[in-house]
Design an enzyme around this catalytic site. Sequence first.
Site, PDB file in Angstrom:
ATOM      1  N   GLU A   1     -43.181 -40.645   1.371  1.00  0.00           N
ATOM      2  CA  GLU A   1     -43.739 -39.814   0.285  1.00  0.00           C
ATOM      3  C   GLU A   1     -44.095 -38.444   0.849  1.00  0.00           C
ATOM      4  O   GLU A   1     -44.000 -38.206   2.057  1.00  0.00           O
ATOM      5  CB  GLU A   1     -44.964 -40.502  -0.334  1.00  0.00           C
ATOM      6  CG  GLU A   1     -44.599 -41.779  -1.086  1.00  0.00           C
ATOM      7  CD  GLU A   1     -45.776 -42.402  -1.819  1.00  0.00           C
ATOM      8  OE1 GLU A   1     -46.758 -41.697  -2.103  1.00  0.00           O
ATOM      9  OE2 GLU A   1     -45.712 -43.606  -2.089  1.00  0.00           O
ATOM     10  N   HIS A  42     -50.647 -34.332  -9.490  1.00  0.00           N
ATOM     11  CA  HIS A  42     -49.399 -34.979  -9.050  1.00  0.00           C
ATOM     12  C   HIS A  42     -48.239 -34.180  -9.637  1.00  0.00           C
ATOM     13  O   HIS A  42     -48.267 -33.833 -10.821  1.00  0.00           O
ATOM     14  CB  HIS A  42     -49.361 -36.433  -9.539  1.00  0.00           C
ATOM     15  CG  HIS A  42     -48.313 -37.249  -8.858  1.00  0.00           C
ATOM     16  ND1 HIS A  42     -46.977 -37.104  -9.126  1.00  0.00           N
ATOM     17  CD2 HIS A  42     -48.404 -38.209  -7.905  1.00  0.00           C
ATOM     18  CE1 HIS A  42     -46.285 -37.948  -8.361  1.00  0.00           C
ATOM     19  NE2 HIS A  42     -47.133 -38.625  -7.611  1.00  0.00           N
ATOM     20  N   ARG A  44     -48.276 -32.336  -1.957  1.00  0.00           N
ATOM     21  CA  ARG A  44     -48.303 -32.252  -3.422  1.00  0.00           C
ATOM     22  C   ARG A  44     -48.751 -30.907  -3.969  1.00  0.00           C
ATOM     23  O   ARG A  44     -48.268 -30.465  -5.009  1.00  0.00           O
ATOM     24  CB  ARG A  44     -49.254 -33.317  -3.967  1.00  0.00           C
ATOM     25  CG  ARG A  44     -48.631 -34.639  -3.958  1.00  0.00           C
ATOM     26  CD  ARG A  44     -49.505 -35.674  -4.576  1.00  0.00           C
ATOM     27  NE  ARG A  44     -48.870 -36.933  -4.254  1.00  0.00           N
ATOM     28  CZ  ARG A  44     -49.442 -38.121  -4.327  1.00  0.00           C
ATOM     29  NH1 ARG A  44     -50.683 -38.207  -4.744  1.00  0.00           N
ATOM     30  NH2 ARG A  44     -48.789 -39.198  -4.010  1.00  0.00           N
ATOM     31  N   HIS A  75     -54.490 -35.823 -11.190  1.00  0.00           N
ATOM     32  CA  HIS A  75     -54.198 -37.163 -10.672  1.00  0.00           C
ATOM     33  C   HIS A  75     -55.340 -37.751  -9.861  1.00  0.00           C
ATOM     34  O   HIS A  75     -55.627 -38.932  -9.963  1.00  0.00           O
ATOM     35  CB  HIS A  75     -52.940 -37.044  -9.803  1.00  0.00           C
ATOM     36  CG  HIS A  75     -52.448 -38.327  -9.226  1.00  0.00           C
ATOM     37  ND1 HIS A  75     -52.090 -39.404 -10.006  1.00  0.00           N
ATOM     38  CD2 HIS A  75     -52.231 -38.720  -7.924  1.00  0.00           C
ATOM     39  CE1 HIS A  75     -51.665 -40.396  -9.225  1.00  0.00           C
ATOM     40  NE2 HIS A  75     -51.771 -40.009  -7.966  1.00  0.00           N
ATOM     41  N   ARG A 115     -55.135 -34.498  -0.588  1.00  0.00           N
ATOM     42  CA  ARG A 115     -54.955 -35.865  -0.087  1.00  0.00           C
ATOM     43  C   ARG A 115     -53.497 -36.149   0.262  1.00  0.00           C
ATOM     44  O   ARG A 115     -52.598 -35.856  -0.526  1.00  0.00           O
ATOM     45  CB  ARG A 115     -55.417 -36.858  -1.160  1.00  0.00           C
ATOM     46  CG  ARG A 115     -55.128 -38.296  -0.813  1.00  0.00           C
ATOM     47  CD  ARG A 115     -55.736 -39.235  -1.811  1.00  0.00           C
ATOM     48  NE  ARG A 115     -55.123 -39.147  -3.119  1.00  0.00           N
ATOM     49  CZ  ARG A 115     -54.001 -39.765  -3.482  1.00  0.00           C
ATOM     50  NH1 ARG A 115     -53.337 -40.501  -2.605  1.00  0.00           N
ATOM     51  NH2 ARG A 115     -53.545 -39.652  -4.704  1.00  0.00           N
TER      52      ARG A 115
HETATM   53  C1  SIN Z   1     -47.249 -41.896  -6.175  1.00  0.00           C
HETATM   54  O1  SIN Z   1     -46.777 -43.015  -6.166  1.00  0.00           O
HETATM   55  O2  SIN Z   1     -46.571 -40.880  -6.167  1.00  0.00           O
HETATM   56  C2  SIN Z   1     -48.742 -41.759  -6.225  1.00  0.00           C
HETATM   57  C3  SIN Z   1     -49.350 -42.350  -5.035  1.00  0.00           C
HETATM   58  C4  SIN Z   1     -50.608 -41.616  -4.678  1.00  0.00           C
HETATM   59  O3  SIN Z   1     -51.249 -41.042  -5.542  1.00  0.00           O
HETATM   60  O4  SIN Z   1     -50.917 -41.558  -3.488  1.00  0.00           O
END
Ligand code: SIN
Length: 552
Positions: free
Chosen positions: A131, A247, A293, A354, A389
């Site tokens: 991610e 997000h 993000r 988010h 975060r």
């Molecule tokens: C996601 O799955 O993109 C969100 C996970 C998160 O907020 O860390």
Amino acid sequence: MNAPAGPRYLLGFDTDALTKRECDVLVVGSGIAGLVAALQASQFARVLLVTKGELSETNTWYAQGGIAGAVGETDSVELHLSDTLIVGQGLCEPDVVRAVVGEAGDALGELVSLGVAFDRSADGRVALAREGGHSLPRVLHSGDATGAEVQDTLSAIVRRSEAIELVEDAFLVDLLTENGRCVGALVLEAGATEPTAVWAGATVLATGGCGQVYRVTTNPLIATGDGVAAAWRAGAELADMEFVQFHPTALDSASSPKFLITEALRGDGAYLLDCNEERFMLGVHPLAELAPRDVVSREIEKVMVRCGRPNVWLDARHLGAEHLAERFPKIWETCLEAGFDLSRDLLPVAPAAHYMVGGVLVDINGRSTLRGLFASGEVTASGLHGANRLASNSLLEGLVFSRRIVRALELDRPQPHAAHITGAGAGGPAGEPAMARSDIERTMSTSVGMTRTHDGLDAACCELEGIAASLGNTGPTVEAMEARNMATVAALIACAAHHRQESRGTHFRSDHPVRDDDRWRVRLAWTRSADAPREIPVGVAPEAGAVAVGLE
Ligand code: SIN
């Protein structure tokens, strides 16, 4: 700009006249942080778990991506630490990050032993996804419904436990304090017209965040900041309130809350495209679509303005129907229901509020600055996240902090004691909660969103003060108390954003677009009793906060 004042208690009450409950450890909230705290504390204490809705209606349940942990062969605690610090933009507490990422392996192993099923690859090893902001695949997952797997597994154990008393549909009205110590809470149980007084030796807040203060959010309706607002009224210190994570990719549909499209889809190779169907993250950041993000969300915001559209496009067509349906079954189905076949169609996505980085300031063992009050998970400002975060560090935070809190409580063995406490509540008119709620959402979305300015924040602070004043006498309805809590938390976010005259992580001020380490490499901590924030240099906050109120 001053932090909001307001009455100490939401309601007028006299504990002598109320129904009472008693426990050693009161846990408020039932996401991963609350469930782990309750389960572990129940090994040695009488635990009461109260939760606002049904046991499983939590932010945790909605988490798709997974839980980060340096468990892969080529990974290390040092790498996870380094990625977290980079994304946190100079405001993470390094000791806290090290403690959390260092405990991840053990904590995840415990989840597995409790029955949480993470996906495995053909060789039987746990499968890891990538991610944003992670330098390699590190995220343990259960399809694209990791939060639901964790929530359902732990909820079932809690329901079976005879050592945990569970009260669902119970709203946290306020924390009860006596002589500077939290001694329990007032909760409004389903069908009651007056709150119950709960006397607790220790209280653990695990109430999650406050996405509902924004119009566009991935958070469920229950995310109204009740724990943060109650802690504020009780005199606990809050910190990092200016940092709210958006997000990058929520499905741009009429649904509310917005349906999240996990970052793991981009981790698997999906692209972001502009209105000319061109990738726009190339050249913006070396990690392109997998940049932190804040970087991706802000770039999307710019592209939406350039293109005059309410969304950009997510392109997963090249990943193929079979892979998409197998690896991301919930997203696949939900998109089909919304009219999008991910293997053929571009998906309209846009940023959505988010995650609240800020909250109740806690030390490395989850102790707040109010004696007897602990906190874990999104409700806290633990120093793990800094100014932004790292993806999938949030479930990890709740998991590890709750374990640490319980270890501290096991040594303390807290005992409840009944007190006599009265509260006056607020005067003035009852106000209109639904209207206040929509005014808060409008103000926050217009002026306290991803891009902020001095003038916009000035106006927002005044508007939010007016909204709070209009609510006056809250009355014992959940709707009214939620609106009051949202007004408080929204005002604290706006106030903190106004104060921080630089840009860093999730906080972007177009009038101060540059990060300024000389002046602002400090965390801002706020208490109801002080006019101005306490500035905490990075590296001393957790200990300083704990000592300030005197650890038992
Ligand atoms: C996601 O799955 O993109 C969100 C996970 C998160 O907020 O860390």
